[in-house]
Design a protein around this motif. Sequence first.
Motif, PDB file in Angstrom:
ATOM      1  N   GLU A   7      32.155  -8.840  12.571  1.00 20.60           N
ATOM      2  CA  GLU A   7      30.768  -8.399  12.432  1.00 20.60           C
ATOM      3  C   GLU A   7      29.788  -9.429  12.996  1.00 20.60           C
ATOM      4  OE1 GLU A   7      29.334  -5.551  11.316  1.00 20.60           O
ATOM      5  OE2 GLU A   7      31.361  -4.692  11.274  1.00 20.60           O
ATOM      6  N   GLY A   8      30.119 -10.717  12.829  1.00 19.11           N
ATOM      7  CA  GLY A   8      29.262 -11.769  13.365  1.00 19.11           C
ATOM      8  C   GLY A   8      28.056 -12.107  12.514  1.00 19.11           C
ATOM      9  N   ARG A   9      27.805 -11.341  11.480  1.00 22.24           N
ATOM     10  CA  ARG A   9      26.707 -11.625  10.563  1.00 22.24           C
ATOM     11  C   ARG A   9      26.902 -10.801   9.308  1.00 22.24           C
ATOM     12  NH1 ARG A   9      21.704 -11.495  12.804  1.00 22.24           N
ATOM     13  NH2 ARG A   9      22.526 -11.616  14.916  1.00 22.24           N
ATOM     14  N   GLY A  10      26.254 -11.192   8.231  1.00 19.47           N
ATOM     15  CA  GLY A  10      26.388 -10.441   6.984  1.00 19.47           C
ATOM     16  C   GLY A  10      25.884 -11.266   5.827  1.00 19.47           C
ATOM     17  N   ARG A  11      26.466 -11.009   4.649  1.00 23.27           N
ATOM     18  CA  ARG A  11      26.039 -11.695   3.435  1.00 23.27           C
ATOM     19  C   ARG A  11      27.270 -12.112   2.641  1.00 23.27           C
ATOM     20  NH1 ARG A  11      20.602 -10.995   3.225  1.00 23.27           N
ATOM     21  NH2 ARG A  11      20.420 -11.887   1.140  1.00 23.27           N
ATOM     22  N   ILE A  12      27.149 -13.255   1.980  1.00 25.03           N
ATOM     23  CA  ILE A  12      28.191 -13.739   1.093  1.00 25.03           C
ATOM     24  C   ILE A  12      27.570 -14.055  -0.264  1.00 25.03           C
ATOM     25  CG2 ILE A  12      29.720 -14.683   2.873  1.00 25.03           C
ATOM     26  CD1 ILE A  12      28.512 -17.435   2.305  1.00 25.03           C
ATOM     27  N   GLU A  13      28.396 -14.094  -1.287  1.00 22.98           N
ATOM     28  CA  GLU A  13      27.949 -14.471  -2.619  1.00 22.98           C
ATOM     29  C   GLU A  13      28.349 -15.926  -2.870  1.00 22.98           C
ATOM     30  OE1 GLU A  13      26.200 -12.501  -4.733  1.00 22.98           O
ATOM     31  OE2 GLU A  13      26.184 -10.942  -3.168  1.00 22.98           O
ATOM     32  N   TYR A  65      24.429 -20.509   7.602  1.00 24.15           N
ATOM     33  CA  TYR A  65      23.959 -19.659   6.504  1.00 24.15           C
ATOM     34  C   TYR A  65      22.628 -20.196   6.002  1.00 24.15           C
ATOM     35  CZ  TYR A  65      25.346 -23.217   3.043  1.00 24.15           C
ATOM     36  OH  TYR A  65      25.450 -24.383   2.318  1.00 24.15           O
ATOM     37  N   SER A  66      21.872 -19.315   5.368  1.00 22.91           N
ATOM     38  CA  SER A  66      20.601 -19.705   4.764  1.00 22.91           C
ATOM     39  C   SER A  66      20.803 -19.900   3.270  1.00 22.91           C
ATOM     40  CB  SER A  66      19.530 -18.632   4.995  1.00 22.91           C
ATOM     41  OG  SER A  66      19.238 -18.460   6.372  1.00 22.91           O
ATOM     42  N   ARG A  67      20.382 -21.047   2.764  1.00 22.42           N
ATOM     43  CA  ARG A  67      20.488 -21.297   1.338  1.00 22.42           C
ATOM     44  C   ARG A  67      19.549 -20.370   0.562  1.00 22.42           C
ATOM     45  NH1 ARG A  67      20.419 -26.378   3.689  1.00 22.42           N
ATOM     46  NH2 ARG A  67      18.289 -26.901   3.031  1.00 22.42           N
ATOM     47  N   ALA A  68      19.786 -20.230  -0.727  1.00 23.57           N
ATOM     48  CA  ALA A  68      18.909 -19.413  -1.562  1.00 23.57           C
ATOM     49  C   ALA A  68      17.477 -19.921  -1.448  1.00 23.57           C
ATOM     50  CB  ALA A  68      19.370 -19.453  -3.010  1.00 23.57           C
ATOM     51  N   GLY A  69      16.533 -18.988  -1.263  1.00 22.50           N
ATOM     52  CA  GLY A  69      15.141 -19.358  -1.092  1.00 22.50           C
ATOM     53  C   GLY A  69      14.729 -19.542   0.349  1.00 22.50           C
ATOM     54  N   TYR A  70      15.673 -19.372   1.260  1.00 19.27           N
ATOM     55  CA  TYR A  70      15.414 -19.579   2.684  1.00 19.27           C
ATOM     56  C   TYR A  70      15.820 -18.349   3.484  1.00 19.27           C
ATOM     57  CZ  TYR A  70      14.896 -24.525   1.521  1.00 19.27           C
ATOM     58  OH  TYR A  70      14.474 -25.716   0.990  1.00 19.27           O
ATOM     59  N   GLY A  71      15.207 -18.204   4.662  1.00 14.98           N
ATOM     60  CA  GLY A  71      15.570 -17.085   5.526  1.00 14.98           C
ATOM     61  C   GLY A  71      15.445 -15.779   4.765  1.00 14.98           C
ATOM     62  N   PHE A  72      16.512 -14.979   4.847  1.00 14.89           N
ATOM     63  CA  PHE A  72      16.523 -13.686   4.168  1.00 14.89           C
ATOM     64  C   PHE A  72      17.622 -13.637   3.112  1.00 14.89           C
ATOM     65  CE2 PHE A  72      14.347 -13.293   8.165  1.00 14.89           C
ATOM     66  CZ  PHE A  72      13.171 -12.668   7.770  1.00 14.89           C
ATOM     67  N   SER A  73      17.968 -14.829   2.604  1.00 14.16           N
ATOM     68  CA  SER A  73      18.840 -14.922   1.437  1.00 14.16           C
ATOM     69  C   SER A  73      18.035 -14.612   0.180  1.00 14.16           C
ATOM     70  CB  SER A  73      19.457 -16.315   1.339  1.00 14.16           C
ATOM     71  OG  SER A  73      20.359 -16.536   2.416  1.00 14.16           O
ATOM     72  N   ASP A  74      18.737 -14.469  -0.949  1.00 11.14           N
ATOM     73  CA  ASP A  74      18.053 -14.216  -2.212  1.00 11.14           C
ATOM     74  C   ASP A  74      17.063 -15.338  -2.522  1.00 11.14           C
ATOM     75  OD1 ASP A  74      19.368 -11.856  -2.670  1.00 11.14           O
ATOM     76  OD2 ASP A  74      20.666 -12.640  -4.264  1.00 11.14           O
ATOM     77  N   PRO A  75      16.021 -15.036  -3.284  1.00 10.76           N
ATOM     78  CA  PRO A  75      15.079 -16.091  -3.702  1.00 10.76           C
ATOM     79  C   PRO A  75      15.769 -17.154  -4.556  1.00 10.76           C
ATOM     80  CG  PRO A  75      14.178 -13.895  -4.139  1.00 10.76           C
ATOM     81  CD  PRO A  75      15.632 -13.704  -3.782  1.00 10.76           C
TER      82      PRO A  75
END
Length: 273
Positions: A7-13, A65-75
């Motif tokens: 996919e080259g992009r997505g979301r992780i927990e 990856y973007s840390r929480a609070g950054y980019g379009f990750s969770d706040p």
Amino acid sequence: MSIDWAEGRGRIEAGGKSLEWQSWGMPKADTPVIVMLHEGLGSVGLWREFPAAVAESTGCAVVAYSRAGYGFSDPAERPFPVDYMTREAVEVLPEVLRAIGAAQYILLGHSDGATITAEYAGRVKDFSIRGLILIAPHFFAEPMGLAAIASAAESFATTDLPQRMARYHADAEATFRGWNEAWLNPEFATWNVADVIDYIRIPALVIQGAQDQYGTRAQVDAIAEGSYAPVEVLMLDDCQHAPHLEDPTPVLEAIAGFTTRLQRIEAAGPVPA
């Protein structure tokens, strides 16, 4: 949950948050994956073309990856605690690496991301980490750096910085305030994590601009003189805090050379007793 390279992009927990990620290249057998950790106001998007250039110059797959609070990750929860970088290193980054699922890694961090990288190497026993690339790391607060951070607050209030940040962050004001208010907390004047250097046993490449407005050469000297593992240093005379964007050619050459040497050592295997 492992990332889907196709996919080259997505979301992780990780750390109880959903984080955005992006990759460049595909992982190869016996080749480390380079994981990039952004600066205090950074994100996946703010690395710009640099991750693709790193993948091309090294032949390694790259993940940012973007840390929480950054980019379009969770706040992220605010206010950030003074030890937010330590917490990120020991509580969140291990989960990110498990989600990526590689056998070998090189960690590449810029500014806050470089500090998190060094803290991970010094505080977490992880034999999958083969090398560290630290761009403008900070191990302790310096008056000139704190003054620059105070000046950034004025810029956020009086210039188009909020609008420019909004292109890369879901909530630009929360992102800025989280970082800026943490560093301007009076307790940060004595913040110091240089003790982690004593526990780093992984080769490192340290890159810094001689005109860095947030930290002096003392930050580089701390790890160059204190680490038990080999440390290579690249100082760039005409660069400030982001040499990978201001003068990318020597930065990429240094990263490619460092990565090649690490892989050559890996291929040679352990030295016979």
